[in-house]
Structures are given as C-alpha cells and as structure tokens.
Design a protein around this motif. Structure first.
Motif, short mmCIF file in Angstrom:
data_model
loop_
_atom_site.label_atom_id
_atom_site.label_comp_id
_atom_site.label_asym_id
_atom_site.label_seq_id
_atom_site.Cartn_x
_atom_site.Cartn_y
_atom_site.Cartn_z
N ALA A 221 1.87 -1.29 5.55
CA ALA A 221 1.44 0.08 5.28
C ALA A 221 1.61 0.97 6.50
CB ALA A 221 -0.02 0.07 4.83
N GLN A 222 1.24 0.46 7.68
CA GLN A 222 1.30 1.29 8.89
C GLN A 222 2.73 1.52 9.36
OE1 GLN A 222 -1.26 -1.01 11.42
NE2 GLN A 222 -3.10 -0.50 10.24
N ARG A 223 3.64 0.59 9.06
CA ARG A 223 5.04 0.78 9.43
C ARG A 223 5.86 1.41 8.31
NH1 ARG A 223 6.66 -1.95 14.14
NH2 ARG A 223 8.61 -0.83 13.77
N ALA A 224 5.20 1.88 7.25
CA ALA A 224 5.86 2.59 6.14
C ALA A 224 6.96 1.74 5.50
CB ALA A 224 6.43 3.93 6.62
N LEU A 225 6.70 0.45 5.35
CA LEU A 225 7.64 -0.46 4.69
C LEU A 225 7.16 -0.67 3.26
CD1 LEU A 225 7.99 -3.04 7.59
CD2 LEU A 225 9.66 -1.28 6.93
N ASP A 226 8.07 -0.59 2.31
CA ASP A 226 7.73 -0.68 0.90
C ASP A 226 7.73 -2.13 0.44
OD1 ASP A 226 7.54 2.08 0.68
OD2 ASP A 226 9.66 2.30 0.15
N LEU A 265 -2.48 -2.23 0.97
CA LEU A 265 -1.17 -1.62 0.75
C LEU A 265 -1.26 -0.26 0.07
CD1 LEU A 265 0.83 -4.72 -0.55
CD2 LEU A 265 0.97 -3.70 1.72
N THR A 267 -1.07 0.05 -3.04
CA THR A 267 -0.39 -0.16 -4.31
C THR A 267 -0.58 -1.63 -4.70
OG1 THR A 267 1.70 -0.77 -3.25
CG2 THR A 267 1.39 1.57 -3.79
N PHE A 296 14.38 0.50 6.18
CA PHE A 296 15.12 1.76 6.32
C PHE A 296 16.38 1.74 5.46
CE2 PHE A 296 17.72 4.70 9.11
CZ PHE A 296 17.03 5.85 8.74
#
Length: 374
Positions: A221-226, A265, A267, A296
């Motif tokens: 979540a903190q590294r914006a990874l889905d 998360l 989600t 990315f």
C-alpha cells in the motif's frame, strides 16, 4: 540488615483448553523462565520498553483452567518434548510446576450427553474461577481462551467459548480470546461486557502467516503497488489441524486472515486461504503465501513466502504477554476493549490500526501509560 524485597501479589492465569499444547507450553515455559533455565525469547513484555509498566512478575503467575480432556499436564509435556516442541529434559525440570497447575484444572463442558443448561454451565464455571482466586489468595485472575477453534456461532444459543467468557466476567475476571471462536463477540453478551467494568481483548492470536500479512500488506500500500491476488495454504497437524478440518471452523479462522489484507491494502484481492490437516506434522505447521502484484507500467511480479514453525512455541509467549498486560490494565482500573493490544490479534476488538508497525507503536504507548496510570 536490609529488609527482603516485597513479594509481588499473585496473579491467576486461567486457561480455557488448559491441557492443550499451547497451555502446556505456557505453563512449562513460564516455569523455565522463572527458574532461569531459558532466555525469554519471544516474550515482548520482557523487553526494556516494558520495564516500568508495573506488569506482574512471571514468578507471581499461578495457573489453572478448564478442559474436557483428562491427560495430565506432566504427561502432555512429555509428549510435546518427544515431538520437539519442548526442549529435552524440560518436563522433568519443571514437573512440580506442571503438577501444581494440573491440580487446578477443572472439567469444562458441555461434555457429550451433558444435560446442563447454558445458565447451569456458566454458574459452574464461575464458581470454579472464584474458588481458584480464593484458594490461592490471588489479587486477580485473567481468563485466556486457548482452546481449539469452534465453528462460528449461529442462532441465539451460546457456544462453549461464550459460556466461558460469560463466566469470566461474572467472576470479575478480565478476559482474553486468543482463538477465532466467538467468546465475547456473541450479541447476547454485549450488555454483560459493557456493564462488567472489566478489560477484555481478542481475538485470534497473530502468530505466523497473518503476522507476515500485517507486516507485508502496508508495504504494498505504501509503495503504491497493486496487489492482484493473494493466496495461501496452511499445513498443520495436532489438535488445531483436526479442529480446522471442519469447514465451519476453518471459515472462522480464515475470516481474520482476510480482514488483515482488506484493512492494510484497502481492497480485497483475489485468492483465499486453504487449511489442510496433516496429522503427521503434529504441532508443527507450514504456511505458504503467493502474492501477485503489478509494478510500474503494469509490470507483473510475484512474491512468495514460506513460514515454518511450531504454533505452540509461537503462541505461548504471546499468551504470557497478554495475561500480564491485561492483569495490569485491570489493576489500573481500565475497562472495555483493550484496543492497544491489537498487535497480538488477527481480529482485534474495538477500533485499532491494521498495520503491524502502527500496532506496535500503540502497544508501546500503552506500556508507558500502564507505568504512569495517572
């Protein structure tokens, strides 16, 4: 000549499932630490951050409990040592402490064919607790549920875990639910919990797979990874493996694991957790997670984790931590859900942070407050 140090008031730890693997490891482990036979590895409350919290000394703890089996604790400890759960020779070294705790174990219920009503069972359990406190002149006693997981409650009848929880509050004892079982979560006990003036905590101790999930979830979540999917498998034996072979019990167990991912998360990813009973593993378990995530520009990646450990050895120090912290909370006049203990649980009561680091920060703040209750 200086006076001897004052003796700490004695505090009871009443274990539901008192002859199980976790409870036996708790009693044997506490005796070993008190005698200086082993270091307090895994015992968070023995760290320097808790030195000024006023927690009861390990040597002041007195053990008893309820169980529906009759295997004596010394014999159960020998079985655990044979399986590599307890160190060789430890059951002999702490035989006196195991025997003393075993003498304070009372028959639980309901047993097969038990005709007693829920009210009669609660009354009997309550009197067992009060008798334990009286006989040992205890300052207080904390009830901790470490019994096997039961299916989620349906309807209005109280499951066994809720009968014990009700008895704890009636006897004036703080309550900790280390299992996914219903305990105080039953709607019929809400008024009793609110009016009891007692602290309580739970539920479902966070020992292995979910401990990792609560640490790893915030990373994504903190590294914006889905995270696209998060699947897991548990292989375990012993009493837990047998209990969780029941699909309804497994569903109760998995609810906490899934909540951790949803909360950290933001989600709910695809995937689920499977629990397989492998009797040959005994008290040992293997937990495997497969995490599929996008980086990315949509680059697809995978993280896999394998956790292999002994559930009793993971749980026992946490039970001792929770008993000491809850006893101190009671001593300082706290009541209601102890949300600061969410660090220890998959499905904590009250409103609490989901990320492990945030939970640990809240626990340390609680430890400081316990040392300065005013």
């Amino acid at each position: 000549m200086s006076a001897p140090p004052a003796r700490s008031p004695r505090v009871g730890v009443w274990l539901i499932g008192a002859r199980g693997s976790v409870a036996t490891t708790v009693v044997a482990g506490c005796a070993a630490l008190t005698a200086g036979l082993h270091r307090p590895t895994g015992l968070v409350t023995e760290g320097p951050a808790f030195a000024g919290s006023g927690l009861p000394a390990l040597s002041s703890l007195v053990f008893g409990g309820h169980d529906t089996t009759d295997c004596p604790l010394p014999k159960r400890a020998e079985q655990l040592a044979a399986g590599g759960v307890l160190p060789p020779g430890l059951p002999t070294a702490v035989a006196a402490e195991l025997a003393a705790a075993d003498r304070d174990i009372r028959t639980g219920g309901p047993l097969p064919g038990d005709a007693r009503t829920a009210e009669e069972l609660i009354t009997a359990f309550t009197e067992d607790l009060r008798d334990f406190v009286r006989r040992h002149a205890l300052a207080r006693a904390v009830v901790v549920n470490v019994a096997s997981t039961e299916p989620a409650a349906t309807g209005t009848s109280l499951p066994p875990s809720s009968l014990y929880a009700a008895a704890a509050l009636r006897a004036g004892c703080p309550y900790v639910n280390f299992t996914p079982s219903t305990g105080l979560h039953h709607p019929a006990l809400a008024a009793l919990a609110a009016s009891s003036g007692l602290p309580y905590a739970g539920r479902d101790g966070k020992t292995g797979q979910t401990l990792l999930r609560s640490a790893l979830g915030p990373v994504f979540a903190q590294r914006a990874l889905d995270v696209r999917a998060w699947s897991g498998t548990n292989l375990l034996g012993g009493g837990d493996g047998a209990a969780l072979a029941d699909p309804a019990a497994a569903a109760a167990k998995n609810a906490g694991k899934e909540r951790v991912l949803a909360d950290t998360l933001g989600t709910v990813p695809e995937g689920e957790v499977h629990i397989d009973d492998v009797p040959a593993l005994g008290d040992w378990k293997t937990a495997w997670d497969h995490i599929a995530f996008d980086g990315f520009l949509g680059t697809r990646m995978v993280l896999q984790t394998i956790w292999q450990g002994c559930d009793s050895a993971l749980a026992a120090p946490l039970v001792l931590d929770l008993a000491r912290l809850t006893a101190r909370a009671h001593e300082t006049g706290r009541a209601g859900p102890l949300t600061a203990l969410s660090f220890y649980f998959k499905d904590p009561v009250g409103t609490a942070p989901a990320a492990l680091a945030d939970q640990y920060t809240a626990l340390l703040r609680f430890a400081r407050d316990l040392g300065d209750p005013e």
